[in-house]
Design a protein around this motif. Structure first.
Motif, short mmCIF file in Angstrom:
data_model
loop_
_atom_site.label_atom_id
_atom_site.label_comp_id
_atom_site.label_asym_id
_atom_site.label_seq_id
_atom_site.Cartn_x
_atom_site.Cartn_y
_atom_site.Cartn_z
N ASP A 1 5.44 4.24 15.88
CA ASP A 1 6.24 5.08 14.98
C ASP A 1 5.42 5.39 13.72
O ASP A 1 5.45 6.51 13.21
CB ASP A 1 7.54 4.36 14.58
CG ASP A 1 8.59 4.41 15.69
OD1 ASP A 1 8.38 5.17 16.66
OD2 ASP A 1 9.60 3.70 15.59
N HIS A 2 4.71 4.38 13.24
CA HIS A 2 3.90 4.57 12.05
C HIS A 2 2.76 5.56 12.34
O HIS A 2 2.54 6.51 11.59
CB HIS A 2 3.34 3.21 11.58
CG HIS A 2 2.87 3.24 10.15
ND1 HIS A 2 2.65 2.11 9.42
CD2 HIS A 2 2.58 4.27 9.33
CE1 HIS A 2 2.24 2.47 8.20
NE2 HIS A 2 2.19 3.77 8.13
N LEU A 3 2.09 5.35 13.47
CA LEU A 3 0.97 6.21 13.83
C LEU A 3 1.39 7.68 13.95
O LEU A 3 0.69 8.58 13.48
CB LEU A 3 0.35 5.74 15.17
CG LEU A 3 -0.67 6.69 15.80
CD1 LEU A 3 -1.91 6.84 14.93
CD2 LEU A 3 -1.08 6.20 17.20
N ASP B 1 8.65 9.18 4.23
CA ASP B 1 8.04 8.50 5.38
C ASP B 1 7.48 7.14 4.95
O ASP B 1 7.69 6.12 5.62
CB ASP B 1 6.87 9.32 5.95
CG ASP B 1 7.31 10.56 6.71
OD1 ASP B 1 8.50 10.66 7.06
OD2 ASP B 1 6.45 11.43 6.95
N GLU B 2 6.73 7.13 3.85
CA GLU B 2 6.07 5.89 3.43
C GLU B 2 7.09 4.81 3.06
O GLU B 2 6.88 3.63 3.31
CB GLU B 2 5.11 6.13 2.26
CG GLU B 2 4.02 7.16 2.50
CD GLU B 2 3.09 6.86 3.67
OE1 GLU B 2 3.38 5.97 4.48
OE2 GLU B 2 2.07 7.55 3.78
N GLY B 3 8.20 5.25 2.47
CA GLY B 3 9.26 4.29 2.16
C GLY B 3 9.78 3.63 3.43
O GLY B 3 10.03 2.43 3.49
N ASP C 1 3.62 9.33 12.43
CA ASP C 1 3.71 9.95 11.09
C ASP C 1 2.33 10.08 10.45
O ASP C 1 2.01 11.11 9.85
CB ASP C 1 4.59 9.10 10.17
CG ASP C 1 6.07 9.17 10.54
OD1 ASP C 1 6.47 10.14 11.21
OD2 ASP C 1 6.81 8.24 10.15
N GLU C 2 1.52 9.05 10.61
CA GLU C 2 0.23 9.05 9.90
C GLU C 2 -0.74 10.10 10.43
O GLU C 2 -1.60 10.57 9.68
CB GLU C 2 -0.42 7.66 9.94
CG GLU C 2 0.30 6.61 9.12
CD GLU C 2 0.51 6.98 7.66
OE1 GLU C 2 -0.19 7.86 7.14
OE2 GLU C 2 1.41 6.39 7.04
N ALA C 3 -0.60 10.48 11.70
CA ALA C 3 -1.48 11.53 12.22
C ALA C 3 -1.23 12.81 11.42
O ALA C 3 -2.17 13.53 11.08
CB ALA C 3 -1.18 11.75 13.70
N LEU D 1 0.84 -1.20 0.00
CA LEU D 1 0.00 0.00 0.00
C LEU D 1 0.88 1.26 0.00
O LEU D 1 0.63 2.20 -0.76
CB LEU D 1 -0.91 -0.02 1.24
CG LEU D 1 -1.99 1.05 1.34
CD1 LEU D 1 -3.11 0.77 0.34
CD2 LEU D 1 -2.58 1.08 2.75
N GLU D 2 1.89 1.27 0.84
CA GLU D 2 2.77 2.44 0.94
C GLU D 2 3.48 2.73 -0.38
O GLU D 2 3.51 3.86 -0.86
CB GLU D 2 3.83 2.24 2.04
CG GLU D 2 3.29 1.92 3.41
CD GLU D 2 2.58 3.09 4.09
OE1 GLU D 2 1.88 3.84 3.39
OE2 GLU D 2 2.72 3.23 5.31
N HIS D 3 4.08 1.67 -0.94
CA HIS D 3 4.88 1.86 -2.17
C HIS D 3 4.03 2.08 -3.40
O HIS D 3 4.27 2.99 -4.18
CB HIS D 3 5.74 0.62 -2.42
CG HIS D 3 7.05 0.64 -1.70
ND1 HIS D 3 7.93 -0.41 -1.75
CD2 HIS D 3 7.61 1.57 -0.92
CE1 HIS D 3 8.99 -0.11 -1.01
NE2 HIS D 3 8.81 1.07 -0.50
FE LIG Z 1 2.48 5.01 6.19
#
Ligand SMILES: [Fe+2]
Ligand SMILES: [Fe+2]
Length: 330
Positions: A215-217, A132-134, A219-221, A97-99
């Motif tokens: 860590d993911h959360l 970030d997504e990478g 960034d996603e906020a 999904l990210e890539h």
């Molecule tokens: Fe993400």
């Protein structure tokens, strides 16, 4: 709303109002982004078996099928195996999904694929978001590989069902609206994932899984806020044909994020020794239209809120469309 006319008549790279530009940042990215600031190594803890006496791989409350008597009867080892299966599947899905989806949507912004002026701060933040997504794909994959090795999970779908459905949706979009379709897919994904991660992180999970999800959360906020603002900006700039296309494709996109991958779930239950009749009953209950709609309504609240804030529902047609799709009350 004075900017509406101005922006929608400027398909070139002319100046946009400064007040808009300031909204499109990822605040303090250099010091706050996980890729720049996290010290976690995303390795499974050496005391993982001990941790599993009180913690989980994934919150069981998020997988209501675990309450089925056939699974309950099997005990905690089966519960851990099924939640591990789910987490590996979720992380494999996240990596793709990210890539392949979110970063493709980010490319639409960075490379100005829509005839809409992209302020420089918006482009700059999009490049940070891409980075970030990478990183999210990297740590998701790191954890997934370790859990897969821990439980000898070998049958991992190359392309999870939702990704296949998203690719098919894009392939069906007319060429002239394809970049817009990509952007909207990214917008929905990014407004859904923050809430999803927030809910998951409220639970007691294996330490490194928890570190990774937090860590993911974090960034996603920020991403969710960015994409909500970007949607608002794009919505104002769209002409009526683009708006019509956007509304129609949004009601197709949102439910995809709440679909169950029946064949994967069957195989996951089989791997835990669940009998065929119980397995069919469990999968059947998960995949009903009603169950899917309930998941979509509950999980897309942030997306619907962003649409509302952008003025999307000021068009009565859009309200009707979403009500008919079961995403809103009639
Ligand atoms: Fe993400
Ligand atoms: Fe994101």
């Amino acid at each position: 709303m004075g900017g509406v006319v101005l922006i929608s008549t400027l398909p070139d790279q002319s100046e946009a109002p400064v007040s808009w530009s300031l909204k499109f940042t990822l605040p303090d990215w250099e010091s706050r982004a996980s890729v720049r600031s996290s010290t976690h190594d995303y390795r499974l803890p050496s005391d993982v078996e001990k941790q599993l006496q009180t913690r989980y791989w994934f919150p069981p409350a998020f997988l209501p099928y675990l309450a089925h008597p056939a699974i309950q009867a099997k005990g905690s080892e089966t519960l851990h195996r099924l939640t591990a299966n789910h987490l590996v599947y979720f992380l494999d899905y996240t990596t793709l999904l990210e890539h392949r989806i979110v970063n493709r949507a980010v490319e639409v912004i960075v490379h100005r694929e829509l005839p809409i002026y992209i302020p420089l701060p918006m482009k700059h933040a999009a490049l940070q978001l891409y980075t970030d997504e990478g990183y999210h794909a990297l740590f998701s994959n790191q954890i997934a590989e370790q859990i897969a090795a821990h439980y000898c999970i070998t049958r991992r779908p190359v392309i999870p069902k939702r990704i296949t459905r998203m690719n098919a949706l894009i392939a069906r979009a007319p060429e002239k609206n394809r970049a817009l379709a990509w952007f909207l897919l990214g917008f929905v994904s990014e407004t859904i994932i923050a809430r999803e991660l927030l809910d998951v992180c409220r639970n007691t999970l294996v330490s490194s899984v928890n570190d990774m999800l937090r860590d993911h959360l974090a960034d996603e906020a920020r991403h969710s806020h960015y994409f909500a603002e970007a949607f608002h900006y794009f919505w104002i700039a769209m002409n009526s044909r683009q708006r019509l296309f956007a509304a129609r494709i949004l009601v197709e996109i949102i439910p995809i994020f709440f679909e169950v991958d029946e064949s994967w779930l069957q195989q996951s239950l089989r791997s835990a020794g669940i009998a065929e009749t119980d397995m069919k009953e469990i999968v059947g209950a998960m995949a009903t239209v009603q169950a899917s709609r309930e998941r979509a309504r509950a999980g897309s609240k942030s997306t619907l809120e962003a649409l509302h804030k952008a003025g999307f529902f000021a068009l009565p047609h859009n309200l009707t469309l979403f009500a008919k799709a079961g995403l809103l009350d009639e």
